[in-house]
Write a protein that holds these residues in place. Structure first.
Motif, PDB file in Angstrom:
ATOM      1  N   SER A 190       0.833  -1.198   0.000  1.00  0.00           N
ATOM      2  CA  SER A 190       0.000   0.000   0.000  1.00  0.00           C
ATOM      3  C   SER A 190       0.867   1.247   0.000  1.00  0.00           C
ATOM      4  O   SER A 190       2.017   1.238   0.448  1.00  0.00           O
ATOM      5  N   LEU A 204      -5.600   9.179   1.671  1.00  0.00           N
ATOM      6  CA  LEU A 204      -5.790   8.553   0.369  1.00  0.00           C
ATOM      7  C   LEU A 204      -4.851   7.358   0.272  1.00  0.00           C
ATOM      8  O   LEU A 204      -3.649   7.482   0.478  1.00  0.00           O
ATOM      9  N   THR A 205      -5.422   6.181  -0.038  1.00  0.00           N
ATOM     10  CA  THR A 205      -4.659   4.930  -0.054  1.00  0.00           C
ATOM     11  C   THR A 205      -4.812   4.227  -1.393  1.00  0.00           C
ATOM     12  O   THR A 205      -5.925   4.104  -1.924  1.00  0.00           O
ATOM     13  N   ALA A 206      -3.693   3.773  -1.930  1.00  0.00           N
ATOM     14  CA  ALA A 206      -3.691   2.863  -3.084  1.00  0.00           C
ATOM     15  C   ALA A 206      -3.193   1.514  -2.582  1.00  0.00           C
ATOM     16  O   ALA A 206      -2.130   1.436  -1.959  1.00  0.00           O
ATOM     17  N   GLU A 207      -3.963   0.454  -2.837  1.00  0.00           N
ATOM     18  CA  GLU A 207      -3.687  -0.833  -2.198  1.00  0.00           C
ATOM     19  C   GLU A 207      -3.824  -1.974  -3.186  1.00  0.00           C
ATOM     20  O   GLU A 207      -4.725  -1.998  -4.025  1.00  0.00           O
ATOM     21  N   CYS A 232      -7.304  -4.767  -6.236  1.00  0.00           N
ATOM     22  CA  CYS A 232      -6.560  -3.518  -6.369  1.00  0.00           C
ATOM     23  C   CYS A 232      -7.562  -2.381  -6.203  1.00  0.00           C
ATOM     24  O   CYS A 232      -8.566  -2.321  -6.925  1.00  0.00           O
ATOM     25  N   LEU A 234      -8.492   1.883  -4.744  1.00  0.00           N
ATOM     26  CA  LEU A 234      -8.215   3.218  -4.231  1.00  0.00           C
ATOM     27  C   LEU A 234      -9.211   3.497  -3.120  1.00  0.00           C
ATOM     28  O   LEU A 234     -10.413   3.224  -3.263  1.00  0.00           O
ATOM     29  N   ARG A 235      -8.716   4.042  -2.010  1.00  0.00           N
ATOM     30  CA  ARG A 235      -9.572   4.285  -0.857  1.00  0.00           C
ATOM     31  C   ARG A 235      -9.314   5.686  -0.322  1.00  0.00           C
ATOM     32  O   ARG A 235      -8.149   6.111  -0.196  1.00  0.00           O
ATOM     33  N   HIS A 236     -10.381   6.389   0.016  1.00  0.00           N
ATOM     34  CA  HIS A 236     -10.246   7.704   0.633  1.00  0.00           C
ATOM     35  C   HIS A 236     -11.067   7.740   1.916  1.00  0.00           C
ATOM     36  O   HIS A 236     -12.212   7.291   1.947  1.00  0.00           O
ATOM     37  N   GLU A 260     -14.304   3.417  -1.138  1.00  0.00           N
ATOM     38  CA  GLU A 260     -13.343   2.501  -1.763  1.00  0.00           C
ATOM     39  C   GLU A 260     -13.826   2.148  -3.159  1.00  0.00           C
ATOM     40  O   GLU A 260     -14.977   1.755  -3.354  1.00  0.00           O
ATOM     41  N   PHE A 264      -9.463  -2.320 -10.479  1.00  0.00           N
ATOM     42  CA  PHE A 264      -8.438  -2.001 -11.476  1.00  0.00           C
ATOM     43  C   PHE A 264      -7.763  -3.277 -11.990  1.00  0.00           C
ATOM     44  O   PHE A 264      -7.373  -3.367 -13.136  1.00  0.00           O
TER      45      PHE A 264
END
Length: 430
Positions: A190, A204-207, A232, A234-236, A260, A264
């Motif tokens: 992440s 803001l998270t990319a996981e 995969c 994106l979460r805010h 979320e 992707f």
């Protein structure tokens, strides 16, 4: 007060009100920490125009430097340089610091995965790697929900007005879901960017998550989800908290919204939204009231890819609808929609704080909880669960503990109710 004491007091007050000019600020003891890290915290002291204002700014600066977690010791001294041509006293500030150790090895007990969760952590931290408070943390954990796990996290703070930071991490965890009796093995990477925004905290998270669901004697619908999955996302998340106490609040409010977007890559494709709000206010007779509201929705974006049980919502337990076992409402499959509401009244126990210290950390509270979950709007409105009860709240260190007597008033035969005493420990309660 004698005449001489009164005169001395007037002299002291006069000194504190004298005009001054801070001519310079000097720092001693820096070894690895770069000056540009702490200079922004020192500039406000140059604007002080009297001793009273300067002492207040020194106290604020000391607190700000302490939050950097870069120094073990911080000392301030003021040197009088004499009067200038404008008959203003000039002073020089000297700050002596002792930098914290770069390497730290330790262990602790935490509760960070949810309710009734306890973790034993062993960690190694390398601090201030490149001189601007970068850190690398290696952590090993064993707990009640995490059977075992390890993680490596790199943290890079940015010294701007919004107090932002950037984190990158990789982790591996084996977790046991005691409610449905299945296990998950997660490998996750992440990248997280955090900043303060609009009076709250934005994250803001990319996981990327590779997850295996497995276990023993479970329901057939859960067994159908066994195997490897890739998500995969994106979460805010945005949180604004104005409460006077994060565990046992009497005034203020807390609001959070988490969104979320997954899909992707992998076999998970959904939009997930989770909302929480809590309002607290002081009432009559020493009571304070709290109103808590929760709601969530998962919208699947593709027919070919689905939402697995590990992403679904669950309801019930001492942290949500009391009077039910944890995740006991509609278990074990969970739902793609949920709502919850709670109203509680609390006050200090009728003990003096000096009697065994009980009045300092114990309260009595009475509550009404309601909630429901399902997979469509009709499920949410049909047969909502309801419970009432009373109990004791204890604030111990950084966690909240509750011992309640709960009575479920509305439930379904498939629910797992807990009529009677119920124990809960955690941070976030409804």
């Amino acid at each position: 007060m004698t005449h001489h004491e009164a005169e001395d007091k007037k002299v002291v007050l006069k000194i504190f009100k004298h005009k001054i000019r801070v001519k310079s600020v000097k720092i001693d003891g820096l070894r690895r920490v770069k000056e540009d890290v702490i200079v922004p915290h020192l500039k406000p002291m140059l604007k002080a125009n009297n001793l009273t204002a300067l002492l207040g700014l020194i106290n604020t600066t000391n607190e700000n430097l302490d939050t950097l977690d870069a120094f073990d010791k911080i000392d301030f001294s003021i040197d009088h340089l004499g009067r200038n041509s404008d008959n203003v006293n000039e002073v020089s500030l000297r700050i002596s610091v002792c930098e914290a150790r770069r390497h730290k090895l330790g262990m602790n007990v935490s509760s960070d995965k949810g309710l009734n969760d306890g973790n034993f952590n062993m960690f190694y931290t390398a601090r201030n790697l490149f001189g601007r408070l970068e850190s690398l943390r290696v952590n090993y954990v064993r707990g009640t929900k995490i059977s075992d796990g390890c993680s490596v996290i790199f943290d890079k703070p940015y010294f701007s007005k919004n107090k932002s930071s950037f984190k990158m991490g990789v982790s591996k965890e084996n977790m046991l879901n005691r409610t449905a009796n299945y296990m998950t093995s997660d490998v996750k990477s992440s990248a997280v960017y955090q900043m303060h925004l609009l009076g709250g905290k934005s994250e803001l998270t990319a996981e990327a998550l590779w997850q295996q669901i497995h276990g023993g004697n479970v329901a057939m619908k859960i067994r159908e989800e066994f195997g490897h999955h890739l998500k995969c996302a994106l979460r805010h998340k945005y949180v604004r908290d104005t409460r006077d106490d994060t565990l046992v609040a009497t005034t203020g409010s807390r609001h959070s919204i988490e969104t979320e977007l997954a899909g992707f890559m992998g076999d998970v494709n959904h939009l997930k939204i989770d909302l929480e709000s809590q309002f607290n206010a002081k009432l009559l007779l020493g009571y304070s009231g709290a109103l808590s509201l929760r709601a969530g929705l998962i919208h699947e974006l593709s027919e070919n890819r689905r939402t697995w049980i590990t992403d679904k919502f669950f309801c019930g337990g001492p942290g949500s609808v009391r009077g039910f076992y944890e995740d006991g409402v509609g278990r074990p499959l969970g739902g793609t929609m949920h709502w919850g509401a709670g109203l509680s009244l609390s006050r200090n126990l009728p003990f003096s704080p000096h009697i065994w210290g009980l009045g300092k950390f114990m309260k009595i509270h009475h509550f009404v909880n309601a909630g429901n979950l399902g997979n469509n709007k009709n499920d949410l409105m049909v047969d909502p669960r309801l419970s009432v009860g009373t109990g004791i709240i204890m604030k111990i260190v950084n966690v909240r503990m509750e011992i309640n007597y709960a009575v479920p008033l509305r439930y379904k035969p498939s629910d797992v109710v807990n009529h009677g005493l119920q124990f809960g420990i955690g941070i976030n309660f409804m």
